[in-house]
Design an enzyme around this catalytic site. Structure first.
Site, mmCIF file in Angstrom:
data_model
loop_
_atom_site.group_PDB
_atom_site.id
_atom_site.type_symbol
_atom_site.label_atom_id
_atom_site.label_comp_id
_atom_site.label_asym_id
_atom_site.label_seq_id
_atom_site.Cartn_x
_atom_site.Cartn_y
_atom_site.Cartn_z
ATOM 1 N N LYS A 284 0.161 2.625 9.629
ATOM 2 C CA LYS A 284 -0.714 1.529 9.223
ATOM 3 C C LYS A 284 -0.399 0.321 10.109
ATOM 4 O O LYS A 284 0.608 0.314 10.831
ATOM 5 C CB LYS A 284 -0.487 1.194 7.750
ATOM 6 C CG LYS A 284 -0.734 2.388 6.829
ATOM 7 C CD LYS A 284 -0.885 1.973 5.408
ATOM 8 C CE LYS A 284 -2.271 1.398 5.213
ATOM 9 N NZ LYS A 284 -2.596 1.176 3.802
ATOM 10 N N GLU B 221 1.151 -4.367 5.766
ATOM 11 C CA GLU B 221 0.452 -3.099 5.555
ATOM 12 C C GLU B 221 1.409 -1.912 5.509
ATOM 13 O O GLU B 221 1.147 -0.916 4.849
ATOM 14 C CB GLU B 221 -0.569 -2.874 6.660
ATOM 15 C CG GLU B 221 -1.809 -3.711 6.539
ATOM 16 C CD GLU B 221 -2.751 -3.170 5.492
ATOM 17 O OE1 GLU B 221 -3.166 -2.019 5.598
ATOM 18 O OE2 GLU B 221 -3.050 -3.913 4.558
ATOM 19 N N GLU C 99 -6.352 0.347 -7.023
ATOM 20 C CA GLU C 99 -5.190 -0.055 -6.223
ATOM 21 C C GLU C 99 -4.683 -1.416 -6.670
ATOM 22 O O GLU C 99 -5.472 -2.330 -6.910
ATOM 23 C CB GLU C 99 -5.543 -0.177 -4.734
ATOM 24 C CG GLU C 99 -5.987 1.075 -4.041
ATOM 25 C CD GLU C 99 -6.400 0.787 -2.601
ATOM 26 O OE1 GLU C 99 -5.913 -0.206 -2.025
ATOM 27 O OE2 GLU C 99 -7.218 1.552 -2.073
ATOM 28 N N GLU D 182 4.088 3.439 5.062
ATOM 29 C CA GLU D 182 3.413 4.337 6.006
ATOM 30 C C GLU D 182 3.396 3.707 7.397
ATOM 31 O O GLU D 182 2.762 2.674 7.616
ATOM 32 C CB GLU D 182 1.993 4.626 5.519
ATOM 33 C CG GLU D 182 1.970 5.342 4.177
ATOM 34 C CD GLU D 182 0.575 5.377 3.573
ATOM 35 O OE1 GLU D 182 -0.267 6.155 4.065
ATOM 36 O OE2 GLU D 182 0.330 4.617 2.618
#
Length: 354
Positions: free
Chosen positions: A331, A336, A276, A328
């Site tokens: 999250k 985030e 990541e 998203e």
């Protein structure tokens, strides 16, 4: 990915995802403009699912195909995603074992065989499963000791069946007690206890360790002392001189600090995969803009595609996965939710990668 604010001065975190798709030609054209086609052999994508407004996995896989993505990472053996991947053996898939499953699996080799039979076996004939990762950023920590026995059981299982699947785990940079300069890299005492035996197992099987590297968090912790161009690969000037090695970007410095720490534990030449990396486009004022996020991710793609490696490992290609496909919405609020390359609702890129 977990946000551990103050303790991780020079590193951080990791997270996820992949790109998403729509069967709409305008979207496919927009996706292609991002430039993954040119770097498909080098750049993978994390495919995260923590949103209630994401497109279906089949649409996501169609996107991958349209932009020639050949490597993706999912965080658990999601049935819908795995079924959508059937028949697409040109995509190498990394599948994660969920953290909450580690306790039961570490207690019994039969439980590991059962997990494999349920979550991996049904897909072996028509999915290219390249990696199984045991836990995500749980070393060092309370459940860190559960990783090694599960890895050992899975390693024995795939070896007994001659399956070309690598078994590993995903770790973050808080395993490092010291990281500056890179040659001073060393593990914490807890990481030495929990991680080093894992590294030695990986060394025996010649399997990579997967690491999450986020220069963003280092920069965000001290933007007055760290140059933005150094954090975003946006200068060629040497910013950190470490003996004979010169560093023009923070990513290489973090990567090499981990390499140095492994070598101090007697683990040499172990491959590392960057599972990541990324930069949020919103959530933390003027250091998280689409322009800065685009700059980091574009330069990361170019850096990986160049094949030049890092100062300590020159001319050795790096496998790297970008985080993330979408913003998203399930999250934690803030940065985030803003690591995505795409807005999930209109499927438009937040910025272009090229």
């Amino acid at each position: 990915m977990l946000y551990l604010p103050k303790k991780l001065f020079l590193f951080f975190f990791s997270c996820i995802v992949v790109i998403v798709n729509y069967n709409n030609s305008d979207f496919v054209n927009a996706a292609n403009s991002i430039g993954f086609v040119n770097a498909a052999n080098s750049i993978g994508l994390n495919y995260g699912l923590l949103g209630d407004n994401l497109p279906s996995p089949s649409k996501v896989i169609t996107l991958y195909k349209s932009i020639d993505i050949t490597k993706i990472r999912i965080f658990d053996p999601n049935t819908e995603v795995l079924n959508a991947l059937r028949g697409h053996r040109d995509i190498a898939v990394t599948v994660g074992v969920r953290d909450q499953d580690l306790a039961a699996l570490s207690a019994s080799e039969e439980a590991v065989k059962g997990w494999f039979a349920t979550n991996i076996e049904p897909y072996l004939s028509d999915i290219n499963i390249a990696f199984i990762t045991v836990g995500n950023e749980v070393i060092p920590g309370p459940i860190g000791p559960q990783v090694l026995p599960v890895m050992q059981s899975l390693t024995n299982l795939v070896k007994s069946r001659n399956l070309p699947i690598s078994i590993s785990t995903v770790v973050a940079m808080w395993n490092l007690e010291q990281s500056y300069p890179p040659s001073a890299g060393m593990f914490t005492s807890q990481a030495r206890e929990q991680l080093v035996p894992v590294l030695k197992l990986l060394s025996q099987t010649n399997s990579p360790i997967l690491v999450n590297i986020y220069p963003y968090f280092s920069y965000a912790s001290d933007p007055s002392s760290i140059r933005l161009d150094y954090a975003t690969f946006n200068t060629e000037a040497i910013v950190v001189q470490d003996g004979s090695l010169g560093y023009s970007n923070m990513f290489d410095a973090i990567f090499d600090a981990f390499v140095w720490a492994m070598e101090k534990e007697g683990v040499k030449d172990l491959p590392m995969v960057v599972s990541e990396t990324g930069w949020p486009s919103a959530g933390n004022g003027n250091i998280t803009t689409p322009d800065i996020a685009g700059t980091y991710n574009r330069n990361f793609v170019k850096h990986i595609a160049s094949g030049k490696g890092t100062p300590k490992r020159p001319n050795k290609g790096i496998d790297g996965f970008l985080f993330a496909t979408f913003n998203e919405n399930q999250k934690p609020v803030g940065t985030e939710q803003n690591f995505g390359l795409y807005n999930p609702n209109d499927m438009k890129p937040i910025y272009n990668l090229f």
